[in-house]
Design a protein around this motif. Structure first.
Motif, PDB file in Angstrom:
ATOM      1  N   ILE C 251       0.967  -1.160   0.135  1.00  0.00           N
ATOM      2  CA  ILE C 251       0.258   0.104   0.136  1.00  0.00           C
ATOM      3  C   ILE C 251       0.785   1.525  -0.062  1.00  0.00           C
ATOM      4  CG2 ILE C 251      -1.893  -1.082   1.115  1.00  0.00           C
ATOM      5  CD1 ILE C 251      -0.825   0.411   3.675  1.00  0.00           C
ATOM      6  N   ASN C 252       0.446   2.374  -0.370  1.00  0.00           N
ATOM      7  CA  ASN C 252       0.907   3.731  -0.109  1.00  0.00           C
ATOM      8  C   ASN C 252       0.631   4.109   1.280  1.00  0.00           C
ATOM      9  OD1 ASN C 252       1.808   4.058  -2.831  1.00  0.00           O
ATOM     10  ND2 ASN C 252      -0.270   4.832  -3.302  1.00  0.00           N
ATOM     11  N   ASP C 253       1.542   4.446   2.063  1.00  0.00           N
ATOM     12  CA  ASP C 253       1.425   4.963   3.224  1.00  0.00           C
ATOM     13  C   ASP C 253       2.300   6.030   3.559  1.00  0.00           C
ATOM     14  OD1 ASP C 253       3.693   3.642   4.260  1.00  0.00           O
ATOM     15  OD2 ASP C 253       2.613   2.175   5.142  1.00  0.00           O
ATOM     16  N   VAL C 254       2.335   6.671   5.095  1.00  0.00           N
ATOM     17  CA  VAL C 254       3.352   7.652   5.048  1.00  0.00           C
ATOM     18  C   VAL C 254       4.784   7.208   5.142  1.00  0.00           C
ATOM     19  CG1 VAL C 254       1.654   8.936   6.740  1.00  0.00           C
ATOM     20  CG2 VAL C 254       3.125   7.103   7.649  1.00  0.00           C
ATOM     21  N   ARG C 255       4.945   5.947   5.217  1.00  0.00           N
ATOM     22  CA  ARG C 255       6.364   5.594   5.149  1.00  0.00           C
ATOM     23  C   ARG C 255       6.990   5.303   3.559  1.00  0.00           C
ATOM     24  NH1 ARG C 255       4.781   1.968  10.004  1.00  0.00           N
ATOM     25  NH2 ARG C 255       4.587   3.973  11.499  1.00  0.00           N
ATOM     26  N   SER C 256       6.115   4.726   2.925  1.00  0.00           N
ATOM     27  CA  SER C 256       6.679   4.439   1.494  1.00  0.00           C
ATOM     28  C   SER C 256       5.412   4.350   0.733  1.00  0.00           C
ATOM     29  CB  SER C 256       7.401   3.128   1.415  1.00  0.00           C
ATOM     30  OG  SER C 256       8.180   2.897   0.389  1.00  0.00           O
ATOM     31  N   THR C 257       5.710   3.934  -0.877  1.00  0.00           N
ATOM     32  CA  THR C 257       4.822   3.863  -2.040  1.00  0.00           C
ATOM     33  C   THR C 257       4.315   2.271  -2.209  1.00  0.00           C
ATOM     34  OG1 THR C 257       6.063   4.007  -3.605  1.00  0.00           O
ATOM     35  CG2 THR C 257       5.366   5.998  -2.646  1.00  0.00           C
ATOM     36  N   CYS C 258       3.490   2.141  -2.846  1.00  0.00           N
ATOM     37  CA  CYS C 258       3.129   0.698  -3.229  1.00  0.00           C
ATOM     38  C   CYS C 258       4.261   0.330  -4.410  1.00  0.00           C
ATOM     39  CB  CYS C 258       1.720   0.824  -3.895  1.00  0.00           C
ATOM     40  SG  CYS C 258       1.431  -0.716  -4.777  1.00  0.00           S
TER      41      CYS C 258
END
Lengths: 159, 735, 276
Positions: C251-258
């Motif tokens: 997933i995309n989240d605050v730490r990285s991208t898909c």
């Protein structure tokens, strides 16, 4: 099992009996109940390292340590680092190379260095190990170099 | 200061190393309450009503709304438009609506969770581009708070006539200060005087804010800064608001009130570095000479203008970087968005500009088939160069010399060529070396220092010691040590006999804010002059005596203690027109050169800085270890800005407001950094010193970008260079 | 706010049987921040496991070659243990990359497993070692394969009256291993990708390779499709990519991208497979 818990523990060689909420973190107990405000709180999630203390000869984040685990534990804080009011060699080294600026991360950092140098007997010439030893202490002022230099300067001064 | 081999230790070292230094949260007062801020849960709207549920009303809860504000409901600043507490209009999530205080912190949490707010929600613009496109109108008719312009020569004409033109848009994001000590204030009343203790950079800004907001005279206000745990600009403007909040609560409660922000609150709702959008059109002659520039700098002021005008002013004044150009037009715009007000942050508008111009010049060099050094050599400022405001840089400009030293000592050219060969053969990893040149204007812009009219001095105490009197804060940078050092040298007495007086705005002279790389430069000079004056007075009183203590003793026995306060006098030869932006914008400019050597692995796309070289001209270096500490700390913040720090706003709300998710470098991330100070002396500033606090922030983003350009053949136009971004651009390029 | 402090494992599990809403509390490095942020509050109740430390912090190599680790062994203990350093280097590498000195001194292996974060650093290595968990309740002890333990995001098959008391780690045959943790900085970071892998020296065995990763789907997981692809020697880029895409759902989240999670994981694994 009620709202308060009785605990008995040592800080800097002094014994304390307290009645506190069971999940109150050690950092708050030190600061509010014992008025030992040298230990700082910077994030309350174990990330910044400003609250680091020595507990039973290990380095911990005191903000992650609840009261109910404190019974019979032996703690050293920044206030217990100097003997007879004389600065400890680590503190001297920090002073000598100006390894501090605002001073807010400094107590926690000193505890991390104390743990590395005195308890783990870490190598004061290995920069990678030194960086790892202070990797849990965020400093936003110094850029770390002078802190590392202070630790390096300890190689002939301790043990 | 060659003879002074002796190291001047930090005067605050002992108390800080023992954990004895008192930060605001270390202070406990009998009967003290804790205060909290009720904040807007939405980004834009109208507040209709706020009320406390019945069950909380009787439990000694102190509750303050805008109706309790005795003075004007605004926080004094360059533009005093930020309300202390919301009356109706809400412009950002987190805007203060009301205040509560109680002796039990957990009880306050319960109250915060159950307050009843009646708010009408309005559509918002949480991004600069939306505001510029007038998706919603937030302020004025076009969402623009203010426009500024600098003009020199005829940019339009020469852009048309230039041999080569390049147009680029650069963007930079918010940056969070992440000082280790969060913001905090304590307020209490004593003998009819309002006392405010707290973490701050500018005690007299706080006084002014309290005077205006509370409608009381400054004679009844005592502001006493506590040990300040890092600031970097973050404690320039915001403390005025928090002090007002603490004051309102303590006045209503009749008890001391302590307010300490939680980390999550501090990251989400206090000021940040201004995001920017910078458009540059540069025109060159065939041989690479920069002949014309049209630049537009747009800064995101956030929801209220506050001090943003002076940030924009510094941005446009640094928009041309270290390049001389005869035909320039620079436009600045401040745009309003529904985000927390942007504020001061080390560099104050210059880092954004420097990143843009230094990246652009480097990118053009490859287009012009020149190497990155030659294009710079042709265009950089030299002695007697004329800046965009018409200011002559004078003879102290040693940038060409600094560039030569840096190139030679780092073997830049050799490494640059070797990297090209390496990169052509290697498919697992790429290498790059990048350079940036930068400067920073010292002190307040233009007539700022004249208007501030700082005052500072000293007292010869009855016991023969010297107390220094100034209201600048040692928030870690070491100004207390430097002031003692300056006085010690001027008076020729040991530093042990000198100490810095405790600041209380009721008695300490107003030496202005602790900002703008001005403390050593301006206040240092006042302390120097006061010291020299004392020396002359004592000399006159006992002309044949050599020993300072005896001279002082004689003077005291005859006249008693002596206080000398020096008033700032603006150098007559410096003038600046605030309307046309022509003249001497800054008395002196500190200079720098950064060279970054990097490697990028083509599996993780993380940048590994192998070496970072940093050259500076800060005039005379008064205290080398302290200066180096400032420089190294600034470089790491610059590297953070370039590579790690990514404040994620989603619809005006910060998503990563924790130390776990807002990434700043740790010791493990610190590369090898070589710092070198050039020999130079300024005509202004004590002993030839220049400012240095902000300078190191200006260099790293462009140096790293330019190294990335060589490594990957990619031109980035925004920061931070997160591996996620690098990967995506790389994939597009190599598809 | 209630905390029950049992003196023994037996006392703990008998109490849990009657009080299933009590949250087990070991090192506290995950729970204390939740309390500070108000995600957990005084409404929650906890059962302290720290009196069981002596009972449950063993690290023993069994005669069959399996390693038994007590759930209350701290991360630091894993880092310092010679057997682990010598025979279970994937576990050692995973442990040393967790948090900071301070965190490693407090956090426990049981906590890392129980917290069930998709980013938990130790789990991929434990999965590659085909580990199983010992779950203890009042009258019963059961064993469950770690790969079956995680049900969905932050949900496990542990019953509220059970405690994780031990982990059984099976040894690997001779071969190559890979551990990579990719975070947002060099230490003190949460993984945006964490991967452990093993390829046997003798590829013709029945169990020639194992891959596991964290932070690339809602639970830490073995990459079975990828393993099958490798076993069948379908190791071109597109074959590996297709297999991997069936294993993960980043997933995309605050730490990285898909995209980053997918592409970097693929690149790291390919490099490892192609390594000569």
């Amino acid at each position: 099992m009620n709202d308060f818990i009785k605990i008995n523990f040592w800080v800097n060689g002094k014994q304390y009996d307290l009645e506190v909420p069971p999940l109150k973190p050690l950092s708050r107990i030190l600061r509010e109940d014992l008025h030992l405000t040298g230990t700082k709180e910077g994030c309350r999630e174990g990330e910044c390292g400003a609250c680091s203390v020595i507990l039973n000869a290990t380095l911990i984040n005191s903000c992650l340590y609840p009261a109910f685990k404190l019974n019979r534990k032996d703690i050293i804080t920044i206030e217990g680092l100097q003997v007879d009011e004389k600065l400890n060699p680590i503190q001297e080294a920090f002073k000598e190379v100006m390894a501090l600026q605002c001073g807010f991360c400094t107590p926690g950092l000193l505890m991390a260095v104390y743990y590395y140098v005195y308890i783990l007997k870490g190598d004061c010439e290995d920069r990678i190990q030194i960086k790892n030893a202070i990797g849990g202490n965020i400093c936003r002022c110094t850029g770390y170099e002078q802190i590392i230099q202070a630790i390096e300067s300890l190689k002939d001064k301790v043990r | 200061m060659k003879k002074d081999k002796k190291i001047f230790h930090r005067v605050d070292a002992d108390e800080k190393l023992r954990g004895k230094a008192l930060f605001v949260d270390d202070i406990y007062m009998p009967d003290m309450l804790y205060g909290r801020i009720v904040r807007s849960p939405i980004t834009r709207g109208i507040l209709n009503k706020i009320s406390i549920p019945e069950q909380y009303k009787k439990k000694d809860l102190v509750f303050v709304t805008y109706k309790d504000i005795p003075g004007k409901n605004c926080v004094s600043s360059v533009e005093s438009d930020l309300p202390i507490l919301t009356e109706r209009e809400i412009r950002y999530k987190g805007q203060a609506i009301a205040l509560i205080a109680h002796k039990d912190r957990e009880f306050l949490e319960d109250v915060l969770a159950s307050l009843e707010l009646s708010i009408e929600r309005l559509p918002a613009c949480t991004d600069m581009v939306d505001s510029l496109n007038k998706k919603e109108i937030l302020v004025n008719k076009d969402n623009i708070f203010r426009r500024l312009r600098i003009k020199k020569g005829n940019a339009d004409k020469f852009l048309k006539e230039s041999y080569f033109k390049s147009e680029r848009i650069y963007r930079t994001p918010h940056q969070e200060h992440l000082y280790l000590e969060t913001q905090g204030m304590i307020g209490y009343m004593e003998n009819g005087v309002l006392n405010i203790k707290g973490s701050m950079q500018c005690p007299f800004y706080v006084v002014e804010a309290l005077e205006l907001g509370l409608g009381i005279s400054r004679k009844r206000i005592s502001v006493q800064p506590t040990t300040t745990g890092g600031a970097f600009g973050g404690k320039e403007d915001f403390p005025s608001l928090l002090a007002l909040h603490a004051a309102l609560l303590t006045m209503k409660a009749g008890k001391p009130v302590k307010m300490i922000l939680e980390r999550g609150e501090d990251i989400a709702f206090t000021t940040k570095r201004h995001p920017s959008l910078i458009k540059q059109e540069l025109g060159f002659y065939k041989e690479g000479k920069l002949v014309a520039a049209r630049v537009k700098v747009i800064l995101d002021a956030g929801a209220y203008e506050t001090l943003s005008k002076v940030v924009l002013s510094r941005s446009i004044l640094h928009a041309m970087g270290v390049y001389e150009c005869d035909n320039v037009v620079i436009d600045g715009e401040l745009v309003c968005t529904n985000t927390p007000p942007s504020g001061a942050f080390r560099g104050f508008g210059a880092p954004q500009s420097m990143f843009a111009i230094e990246s652009h010049i480097d990118e053009i060099s490859s287009k012009l088939k020149m190497n990155p050094v030659d294009i710079r050599r042709i265009n950089i400022i030299k002695p007697q160069s004329i800046l965009c405001t018409g200011q002559n840089i004078g003879n102290e400009c040693i940038l060409p010399e600094m560039l030569n030293d840096a190139l030679k000592e780092t073997r830049y050219i050799t490494k640059y060529e070797k990297n090209n060969i390496f990169n052509s053969k290697n498919r697992e990893m790429k290498k790059g070396i990048g350079i940036s040149l930068f400067m920073h204007g010292n002190g307040f812009t233009g007539n700022g220092e004249r208007i501030l009219s700082s005052r500072a001095g000293l007292t010869l105490k009855a016991n023969g010691s010297i107390e220094l009197l100034f209201s600048n804060i040692d928030m870690g940078q070491g100004c207390n040590t430097v002031m003692i050092q300056i006085a010690s040298k001027a008076l020729q007495i040991p530093p042990e006999n000198i100490y810095v007086g405790k600041i209380d705005t009721l008695s300490t002279p107003d030496s202005g804010p602790t900002v703008a790389s001005r403390t050593t430069l301006i206040i240092g000079d006042l302390i120097y002059k006061a010291s020299k004056k004392l020396k002359r007075i004592l000399q006159k009183s006992s002309p044949r005596e050599d020993d300072f203590n005896k001279k002082a003793g004689k003077y005291i026995s005859e006249h008693g203690e002596l206080t000398i306060i020096e008033d700032y006098r603006h150098p007559e030869e410096l003038s600046f027109d605030d309307e046309t932006y022509q003249g001497e914008a800054y008395r002196s400019y500190s200079l720098g050169c950064n060279i970054a050597e990097i490697e990028v692995q083509l599996d993780t796309f993380q940048i590994d800085i192998r070496k970072f070289h940093a050259y500076y001209d800060i005039g005379t270096v008064i205290n080398k270890p302290l200066s180096e500490g400032q420089i190294r700390g600034g470089i790491m913040q610059g590297i953070g800005y370039a590579m790690y720090e990514n404040l994620i706003f989603e619809n005006g709300v910060v998503r990563n407001n924790s130390m776990t998710d807002y990434i700043v470098p740790t010791a493990m991330d610190m590369p090898q950094i070589n710092v070198k100070f050039m020999k130079n002396k300024s005509n202004y500033g004590p002993y030839g010193a220049k400012g240095l606090g902000e300078l190191p922030m200006n260099g790293p983003p462009a140096a790293i970008n330019n190294a990335l350009r060589q490594a990957l053949g990619i031109d980035f136009h925004s920061i931070p260079f997160l591996p996620e971004r690098i990967l995506e651009v790389w994939m597009k390029k190599n598809e | 706010m209630k905390v029950f402090i049992p003196k023994s494992l037996q006392e703990a599990v008998s109490f849990l049987k009657e009080n299933q809403n009590f949250i087990p509390f070991a090192g506290g490095t995950d729970l204390m921040p939740l309390l500070a942020k108000g995600v957990l509050s005084k409404k929650n109740s906890f059962i302290d496991l720290n009196n069981l430390t002596e009972e449950l912090s063993f690290i023993n190599l069994q005669e069959d070659g399996n390693l038994w680790i007590g759930s209350l062994a701290t991360i630091r203990k894993l880092c310092e243990n010679h057997i682990i350093a010598e025979h279970f280097p994937l576990i050692a590498a995973s442990a040393i990359n967790i948090g900071s000195v301070q965190i490693r001194n407090l956090a426990t292996i049981g906590g890392n497993i129980a917290n069930a974060s998709p980013a938990a650093d130790l789990i991929p290595a434990l999965l590659v070692h085909d580990s199983s968990l010992i779950l203890t309740s009042d009258k019963k002890t059961r064993q469950i394969d770690l790969k079956d333990y995680y049900v969905s995001y932050k949900r496990t098959s542990r019953k509220p009256y059970e405690l994780i008391t031990g982990i059984i780690v099976k040894p690997l045959e001779q071969g190559r291993i890979l551990f990579r943790k990719i975070g947002n900085r060099k230490n003190l970071s949460l993984s945006k990708i964490v991967v452990s892998s093993y390829i046997a020296k003798e590829f013709e065995t029945k169990d020639p390779c194992r891959f596991a990763a964290g932070s690339v789907k809602e639970i830490p997981a073995r990459l079975f499709n990828l393993e099958e692809s490798v076993i069948n020697r379908r190791i071109s880029e597109s074959e590996l990519r297709n297999a991997l895409l069936r294993d993960i759902s980043p997933i995309n989240d605050v730490r990285s991208t898909c995209i980053y999670r997918t592409e970097v994981l693929l690149r790291v694994i390919r490099k490892f497979i192609e390594w000569k």
